[in-house]
Design a protein around this motif. Structure first.
Motif, PDB file in Angstrom:
ATOM      1  N   ALA A 131      35.125  41.607  41.074  1.00 42.50           N
ATOM      2  CA  ALA A 131      34.841  41.968  39.685  1.00 42.50           C
ATOM      3  C   ALA A 131      34.104  40.849  38.962  1.00 42.50           C
ATOM      4  O   ALA A 131      33.193  41.102  38.169  1.00 42.50           O
ATOM      5  N   GLN A 132      34.484  39.597  39.239  1.00 40.72           N
ATOM      6  CA  GLN A 132      33.791  38.463  38.621  1.00 40.72           C
ATOM      7  C   GLN A 132      32.329  38.419  39.053  1.00 40.72           C
ATOM      8  O   GLN A 132      31.444  38.121  38.246  1.00 40.72           O
ATOM      9  N   ILE A 133      32.067  38.730  40.316  1.00 39.84           N
ATOM     10  CA  ILE A 133      30.683  38.764  40.800  1.00 39.84           C
ATOM     11  C   ILE A 133      29.899  39.847  40.058  1.00 39.84           C
ATOM     12  O   ILE A 133      28.722  39.675  39.739  1.00 39.84           O
ATOM     13  N   ALA A 134      30.579  40.975  39.772  1.00 38.31           N
ATOM     14  CA  ALA A 134      29.936  42.078  39.059  1.00 38.31           C
ATOM     15  C   ALA A 134      29.856  41.838  37.558  1.00 38.31           C
ATOM     16  O   ALA A 134      29.262  42.651  36.843  1.00 38.31           O
ATOM     17  N   CYS A 135      30.451  40.728  37.083  1.00 37.54           N
ATOM     18  CA  CYS A 135      30.470  40.373  35.653  1.00 37.54           C
ATOM     19  C   CYS A 135      31.275  41.367  34.830  1.00 37.54           C
ATOM     20  O   CYS A 135      30.905  41.709  33.691  1.00 37.54           O
ATOM     21  N   PHE A 156      35.362  47.004  36.478  1.00 39.00           N
ATOM     22  CA  PHE A 156      34.614  47.088  37.735  1.00 39.00           C
ATOM     23  C   PHE A 156      35.024  48.327  38.529  1.00 39.00           C
ATOM     24  O   PHE A 156      34.183  49.100  38.994  1.00 39.00           O
ATOM     25  N   LYS A 157      36.330  48.531  38.678  1.00 35.55           N
ATOM     26  CA  LYS A 157      36.803  49.699  39.428  1.00 35.55           C
ATOM     27  C   LYS A 157      36.436  50.992  38.697  1.00 35.55           C
ATOM     28  O   LYS A 157      36.102  51.995  39.337  1.00 35.55           O
ATOM     29  N   PHE A 166      32.656  51.543  39.176  1.00 35.88           N
ATOM     30  CA  PHE A 166      32.410  51.970  40.556  1.00 35.88           C
ATOM     31  C   PHE A 166      32.746  53.443  40.724  1.00 35.88           C
ATOM     32  O   PHE A 166      31.980  54.204  41.330  1.00 35.88           O
ATOM     33  N   SER A 167      33.897  53.850  40.201  1.00 35.13           N
ATOM     34  CA  SER A 167      34.326  55.237  40.341  1.00 35.13           C
ATOM     35  C   SER A 167      33.331  56.189  39.680  1.00 35.13           C
ATOM     36  O   SER A 167      32.988  57.238  40.246  1.00 35.13           O
ATOM     37  N   PHE A 168      32.849  55.834  38.492  1.00 39.25           N
ATOM     38  CA  PHE A 168      31.868  56.673  37.808  1.00 39.25           C
ATOM     39  C   PHE A 168      30.561  56.752  38.593  1.00 39.25           C
ATOM     40  O   PHE A 168      29.964  57.812  38.746  1.00 39.25           O
ATOM     41  N   PRO A 226      46.892  49.775  36.005  1.00 37.98           N
ATOM     42  CA  PRO A 226      46.250  50.925  36.636  1.00 37.98           C
ATOM     43  C   PRO A 226      45.641  50.572  37.977  1.00 37.98           C
ATOM     44  O   PRO A 226      45.262  49.424  38.224  1.00 37.98           O
ATOM     45  N   GLU A 227      45.532  51.577  38.849  1.00 37.47           N
ATOM     46  CA  GLU A 227      44.900  51.421  40.142  1.00 37.47           C
ATOM     47  C   GLU A 227      43.548  52.118  40.122  1.00 37.47           C
ATOM     48  O   GLU A 227      43.434  53.264  39.710  1.00 37.47           O
TER      49      GLU A 227
END
Length: 283
Positions: A28-32, A38-39, A42-44, A149-150
């Protein structure tokens, strides 16, 4: 690095750690983004939860190793994070519709899920209504719930537990605010646990007020912030869900703006319109 480049760099990190423990906070840090955002993004974008993507990729690589090498099932299972051959076999059969021990047999069909990458695509001329708001710091008071949340799932219990009397009590505390009137839904990324390393979400049903929080309620100070405010209009909850999705899939990757570490706010305007307040800064 723009949003799409950051997301693809995070995917590269995950790909490099499929045969090891994945540190989702580092991804998540890499993705800022925070881990939750981040999750969620990604899901969207991918249409599946991040955990499901990782599961499919690991089982894709496991099938290739079993087919092309003389490795034992238990060794491949452990390599890709399964604690027992039985749990690995169940997951393998669910995806590939065959047992791990049969992959070398002639004619056995396997499924392959390649690494994902994010790109800009033209989806059509569908407008998004939004505006920017600069707002000074303000104080809210309300009911609070802490969740872990997961994969970006968001299912607070406050929605079903608060009574009409609870909402009426909030209304009595409310101050007049031109921008954020009425009862608000507020989500905050926080860290919990003894070493402050467990990411969680604090969810508030609250009002803007200048009063001190009563003992049974929680208070939150929201700092001065720039907000991107999006209109979700139409039949709820579909209009709200679709707008959330487009914020992540259409707006953020091309806007030049980034999420900041501040609360997200949802304001009900009427039965067919909701405002989504996203804290942003220029990338």
């Amino acid at each position: 690095m723009d949003t799409l480049d950051s997301l693809n760099a995070a995917i590269n990190y995950i790909e490099e750690h499929l045969d090891n423990e994945i540190n989702y906070q580092q991804a998540a840090q890499i993705a800022c983004f925070s881990e939750h955002h981040f999750k969620r993004m990604f899901s969207f974008l991918a249409g599946i939860p991040l955990s499901e993507y990782v599961r499919r990729r690991r089982l894709t690589l496991a099938a290739l190793e079993l087919r092309d090498n003389n490795k034992k099932v238990i060794d491949v299972a452990l390599k890709y994070g399964y604690l027992s051959p039985d749990s690995f076999s169940r997951a393998f059969q669910e995806l590939h519709h065959t047992l791990p021990s049969r992959v070398k047999q002639t004619g056995v069909s396997l499924k392959a899920y390649p690494p994902i990458s994010f790109q800009i695509s033209i989806k059509g001329d569908v407008e998004m209504k939004y505006r920017f708001v600069e707002k000074d710091s303000f104080h809210v008071v309300g009911y609070k719930e802490v969740m872990q949340p997961e994969n970006g799932d968001f299912n607070p219990t406050l929605w079903s537990t608060l009574t009409d009397e609870d909402y009426a009590n909030l209304e009595m505390l409310r101050s007049e605010d031109v921008d954020l009137s009425g009862v608000l839904n507020i989500t905050v990324n926080t860290c919990h646990g003894p070493d402050q390393s467990e990411e969680a979400l604090e969810y508030y049903i609250a009002v803007v007020t200048d009063q001190v929080a009563p003992a049974h309620l929680a208070a939150l100070e929201i700092p001065k912030q720039q907000w991107a405010v999006f209109d979700a209009e139409g039949e709820m909850p579909d209009a709200l869900t679709n707008t959330w999705s487009r914020i992540y899939t259409d707006w953020f990757p091309t806007s030049g703006y980034e999420l900041t570490e501040a609360p997200e706010i949802v304001k009900n305007v009427d039965d067919t319109k909701i405002e989504i307040w996203i804290p942003v800064q220029k990338g």
